[in-house]
Design a protein around this motif. Structure first.
Motif, PDB file in Angstrom:
ATOM      1  N   GLY A  37       0.833  -1.184   0.000  1.00 54.00           N
ATOM      2  CA  GLY A  37       0.000   0.000   0.000  1.00 54.00           C
ATOM      3  C   GLY A  37       0.872   1.239   0.000  1.00 54.00           C
ATOM      4  O   GLY A  37       1.720   1.405   0.876  1.00 54.00           O
ATOM      5  N   LEU A  38       0.688   2.097  -0.988  1.00 55.46           N
ATOM      6  CA  LEU A  38       1.481   3.325  -1.109  1.00 55.46           C
ATOM      7  C   LEU A  38       0.674   4.486  -0.547  1.00 55.46           C
ATOM      8  O   LEU A  38      -0.332   4.893  -1.133  1.00 55.46           O
ATOM      9  CB  LEU A  38       1.845   3.581  -2.569  1.00 55.46           C
ATOM     10  N   SER A  39       1.112   5.009   0.587  1.00 53.00           N
ATOM     11  CA  SER A  39       0.381   6.078   1.260  1.00 53.00           C
ATOM     12  C   SER A  39       0.959   7.453   0.991  1.00 53.00           C
ATOM     13  O   SER A  39       0.336   8.464   1.318  1.00 53.00           O
ATOM     14  CB  SER A  39       0.400   5.832   2.771  1.00 53.00           C
ATOM     15  N   GLY A  40       2.168   7.502   0.430  1.00 55.96           N
ATOM     16  CA  GLY A  40       2.859   8.771   0.278  1.00 55.96           C
ATOM     17  C   GLY A  40       3.695   9.128   1.494  1.00 55.96           C
ATOM     18  O   GLY A  40       4.326  10.174   1.536  1.00 55.96           O
ATOM     19  N   GLY A  41       3.697   8.226   2.494  1.00 55.28           N
ATOM     20  CA  GLY A  41       4.456   8.452   3.715  1.00 55.28           C
ATOM     21  C   GLY A  41       5.832   7.818   3.666  1.00 55.28           C
ATOM     22  O   GLY A  41       6.172   7.074   2.744  1.00 55.28           O
ATOM     23  N   LEU A  42       6.607   8.083   4.695  1.00 60.26           N
ATOM     24  CA  LEU A  42       8.006   7.642   4.742  1.00 60.26           C
ATOM     25  C   LEU A  42       8.141   6.124   4.788  1.00 60.26           C
ATOM     26  O   LEU A  42       8.910   5.533   4.024  1.00 60.26           O
ATOM     27  CB  LEU A  42       8.696   8.260   5.960  1.00 60.26           C
ATOM     28  N   ASP A  43       7.418   5.471   5.699  1.00 57.94           N
ATOM     29  CA  ASP A  43       7.602   4.032   5.884  1.00 57.94           C
ATOM     30  C   ASP A  43       7.252   3.243   4.627  1.00 57.94           C
ATOM     31  O   ASP A  43       7.990   2.348   4.217  1.00 57.94           O
ATOM     32  CB  ASP A  43       6.769   3.536   7.068  1.00 57.94           C
ATOM     33  N   SER A  44       6.129   3.573   4.000  1.00 54.10           N
ATOM     34  CA  SER A  44       5.749   2.842   2.786  1.00 54.10           C
ATOM     35  C   SER A  44       6.721   3.145   1.651  1.00 54.10           C
ATOM     36  O   SER A  44       6.999   2.273   0.815  1.00 54.10           O
ATOM     37  CB  SER A  44       4.310   3.168   2.375  1.00 54.10           C
ATOM     38  N   ALA A  45       7.259   4.367   1.623  1.00 59.26           N
ATOM     39  CA  ALA A  45       8.240   4.710   0.588  1.00 59.26           C
ATOM     40  C   ALA A  45       9.509   3.884   0.760  1.00 59.26           C
ATOM     41  O   ALA A  45      10.056   3.340  -0.207  1.00 59.26           O
ATOM     42  CB  ALA A  45       8.563   6.202   0.636  1.00 59.26           C
ATOM     43  N   ILE A 210      14.379   6.534   9.013  1.00 61.67           N
ATOM     44  CA  ILE A 210      14.708   7.818   8.376  1.00 61.67           C
ATOM     45  C   ILE A 210      16.128   7.773   7.801  1.00 61.67           C
ATOM     46  O   ILE A 210      16.373   8.228   6.676  1.00 61.67           O
ATOM     47  CB  ILE A 210      14.566   8.974   9.387  1.00 61.67           C
ATOM     48  N   ALA A 211      17.056   7.204   8.555  1.00 60.11           N
ATOM     49  CA  ALA A 211      18.440   7.084   8.070  1.00 60.11           C
ATOM     50  C   ALA A 211      18.495   6.206   6.824  1.00 60.11           C
ATOM     51  O   ALA A 211      19.227   6.499   5.865  1.00 60.11           O
ATOM     52  CB  ALA A 211      19.325   6.495   9.174  1.00 60.11           C
ATOM     53  N   ILE A 223      10.612  12.518   3.184  1.00 59.70           N
ATOM     54  CA  ILE A 223      11.357  12.361   4.435  1.00 59.70           C
ATOM     55  C   ILE A 223      11.012  13.483   5.418  1.00 59.70           C
ATOM     56  O   ILE A 223      10.852  13.252   6.624  1.00 59.70           O
ATOM     57  CB  ILE A 223      12.878  12.357   4.179  1.00 59.70           C
ATOM     58  N   GLY A 224      10.851  14.688   4.907  1.00 64.99           N
ATOM     59  CA  GLY A 224      10.699  15.852   5.780  1.00 64.99           C
ATOM     60  C   GLY A 224       9.298  16.150   6.267  1.00 64.99           C
ATOM     61  O   GLY A 224       9.130  16.929   7.205  1.00 64.99           O
ATOM     62  N   LYS A 225       8.278  15.543   5.667  1.00 56.49           N
ATOM     63  CA  LYS A 225       6.926  15.913   6.084  1.00 56.49           C
ATOM     64  C   LYS A 225       6.525  15.179   7.366  1.00 56.49           C
ATOM     65  O   LYS A 225       7.007  14.070   7.643  1.00 56.49           O
ATOM     66  CB  LYS A 225       5.919  15.637   4.968  1.00 56.49           C
TER      67      LYS A 225
END
Length: 299
Positions: A37-45, A210-211, A223-225
């Motif tokens: 599932g692609l949410s546009g968030g960091l973890d899924s990215a 994040i790293a 990453i920044g949002k």
């Protein structure tokens, strides 16, 4: 090794380890590829990048699942991510299904404004005397006073229904995006975003994810949002948790090392109440992971 050192990872080594894990896990499951599932968030990215590099884009299938309250910017990020990675991504609007389930009744569209929802949410937390980790103090579905439960949980669970439906059609595995911080304090739904076949980053704290994102080349705007489950307008992870991920990760690490509340307060400068609620969240999350209760497992 000090606390700070233990949160620092070698991103190259960790990436290669996860690549091998994904390939091995997929082989053991007998699946051809993965659905994410692609949410546009960091973890899924991050998980999408890991899967694409481990398996090639042709074996990664994305689903973008917006609904009435989804942030259009996040949906745009999800589309751009799929395009950049060269993976096929289907988009399905879940609004009609969720509406039929009565999901939107607690917060009609006229009241679904970020500033208003944030104000109501903060008032609720103050009334309950909880400053931190409100989502983590037991399963929300079993907390009748948690007025957003029937509003947020169906969204998580319907997303997972869609992921498993597509995975079964393709003979693919569903890949999860829960990180260790969320897993330890119960900041996920075991029947929604916590349900998966392969969990590539559940061993990594949020700051470590994040790293990894920086190393993998995830776009800086992702990453920044502010992290958000994108379930309730205006509710970010840090508003729900009441504490930054950077600070929460360090509390969790110190607790794992056996530090006392006083030692954590002195080291990190956090109030005792924050540490106490994190301890309670850990206990409640552990209980949830033991479900279902049955005679087979000593219940």
């Amino acid at each position: 090794m000090g606390m700070q050192d233990q949160l620092v990872i070698d991103p190259k080594q960790e990436t290669e380890r996860i690549f091998s894990f994904i390939v091995r896990a997929l082989g053991e499951l007998g699946k051809k590829g993965v659905v994410i599932g692609l949410s546009g968030g960091l973890d899924s990215a991050v998980v999408a990048y890991l899967c694409v590099h481990a398996l090639t884009p042709s074996r990664v299938h994305g689903l973008i699942l917006p609904e009435r309250d989804s942030d259009p910017r996040s949906m745009g990020d999800a589309r751009r991510l799929a395009q950049a990675l060269g993976i096929k991504a289907e988009e399905t609007d879940l609004t009609p299904i969720l509406s039929a389930l009565g999901t939107y009744r607690p917060i009609p569209r006229i009241f679904a404004r970020s500033w208003l929802v944030r104000a109501i949410y903060k008032r609720f937390k103050k009334k309950k005397g909880v400053s931190y980790l409100i989502h983590s103090l037991g399963p929300p579905a079993e907390r009748p006073e948690f007025s957003f439960a029937r509003f947020a949980l169906p969204k998580l669970r319907m997303r997972m229904v869609m992921l498993y439906q597509r995975a079964s059609q393709l003979n693919y595995a569903v890949v999860g995006t829960t990180n260790r911080t969320e897993w330890e304090v119960g900041h996920y739904d075991r029947y929604g975003d916590g349900a998966c076949d392969i969990d590539p980053i559940v061993h990594l704290y949020k700051t470590q994810v994040i790293a990894l994102a920086r190393y993998l080349g995830v776009p800086q705007d992702i990453i920044g949002k502010p992290p958000s489950p994108d379930l309730i307008p205006g509710i970010t992870d840090e508003l729900a948790l009441g504490i930054s991920y950077a600070k929460l990760d360090r509390i969790l690490l110190l607790l794992a090392q056996g530090a006392t509340t006083e030692e954590i307060e002195e080291t990190l400068g956090v109030p005792p109440k924050a540490v106490g609620e994190v301890r309670r969240a850990l206990e409640e999350a552990h209980k949830v992971r033991m479900l279902p209760v049955s005679l087979a497992n000593g219940g």
